[in-house]
Design a protein around this motif. Sequence first.
Motif, PDB file in Angstrom:
ATOM      1  N   ARG A  10     -63.816 115.332   0.260  1.00  0.00           N
ATOM      2  CA  ARG A  10     -64.079 114.876   1.631  1.00  0.00           C
ATOM      3  C   ARG A  10     -62.963 113.923   2.080  1.00  0.00           C
ATOM      4  O   ARG A  10     -62.465 114.017   3.199  1.00  0.00           O
ATOM      5  N   ARG A  12     -59.801 113.754   0.927  1.00  0.00           N
ATOM      6  CA  ARG A  12     -58.527 114.458   1.130  1.00  0.00           C
ATOM      7  C   ARG A  12     -58.526 115.177   2.471  1.00  0.00           C
ATOM      8  O   ARG A  12     -57.522 115.198   3.181  1.00  0.00           O
ATOM      9  N   ALA A  13     -59.652 115.790   2.843  1.00  0.00           N
ATOM     10  CA  ALA A  13     -59.728 116.469   4.140  1.00  0.00           C
ATOM     11  C   ALA A  13     -59.533 115.460   5.266  1.00  0.00           C
ATOM     12  O   ALA A  13     -58.779 115.702   6.210  1.00  0.00           O
ATOM     13  N   GLY A  19     -58.683 121.238   6.797  1.00  0.00           N
ATOM     14  CA  GLY A  19     -59.851 121.786   6.150  1.00  0.00           C
ATOM     15  C   GLY A  19     -59.605 121.942   4.655  1.00  0.00           C
ATOM     16  O   GLY A  19     -58.506 122.300   4.232  1.00  0.00           O
ATOM     17  N   VAL A  20     -60.619 121.638   3.865  1.00  0.00           N
ATOM     18  CA  VAL A  20     -60.553 121.795   2.416  1.00  0.00           C
ATOM     19  C   VAL A  20     -61.785 122.583   1.983  1.00  0.00           C
ATOM     20  O   VAL A  20     -62.905 122.220   2.329  1.00  0.00           O
ATOM     21  N   ASP A  40     -64.129 119.864   7.103  1.00  0.00           N
ATOM     22  CA  ASP A  40     -63.175 120.163   8.179  1.00  0.00           C
ATOM     23  C   ASP A  40     -62.185 119.036   8.467  1.00  0.00           C
ATOM     24  O   ASP A  40     -61.222 119.228   9.192  1.00  0.00           O
ATOM     25  N   GLY A  41     -62.380 117.849   7.927  1.00  0.00           N
ATOM     26  CA  GLY A  41     -61.427 116.766   8.072  1.00  0.00           C
ATOM     27  C   GLY A  41     -61.445 116.029   9.397  1.00  0.00           C
ATOM     28  O   GLY A  41     -60.621 115.147   9.622  1.00  0.00           O
ATOM     29  N   THR A  54     -67.827 115.243   7.652  1.00  0.00           N
ATOM     30  CA  THR A  54     -66.897 116.368   7.778  1.00  0.00           C
ATOM     31  C   THR A  54     -67.357 117.599   7.002  1.00  0.00           C
ATOM     32  O   THR A  54     -66.659 118.607   6.998  1.00  0.00           O
ATOM     33  N   PHE A  70     -64.596 127.183  10.053  1.00  0.00           N
ATOM     34  CA  PHE A  70     -63.721 126.084  10.457  1.00  0.00           C
ATOM     35  C   PHE A  70     -63.367 126.252  11.930  1.00  0.00           C
ATOM     36  O   PHE A  70     -62.833 127.286  12.326  1.00  0.00           O
TER      37      PHE A  70
END
Length: 113
Positions: A10, A12-13, A19-20, A40-41, A54, A70
């Motif tokens: 979460r 890193r996004a 998006g991750v 989705d960041g 996110t 996404f």
Amino acid sequence: MELNRLTQLRARAFENMVGVATANYAWGQPDCNGHSSAFDGMAYRPGEDGSRDTLVVEAGENEGIYLAPFPLDAMRAYRSEEAHGNAYRRPGLYRALADEAVSEPFLREDARR
């Protein structure tokens, strides 16, 4: 996937405004418990009050196919409007991280090649 790993994904996004998505084996596989996930960041969305989670989708412990829709246009708009953008990027500082040379104190005889 455990709480700390999901929190890391979460983050890193959010940090990268991208998006991750991750896939994990279902529960019962060695050291696995399912919980594939996608983030989705986007910490904020127009028309919504305050920050938001996110998380797009988190699977359960069983095998399955999960769709993570996404919102690409919204993600692109978010990146173009968010304060971080690329205004503070300094890629030259990361060259040392990508350097393949290994030096003390990290030299080891049993190093992988």
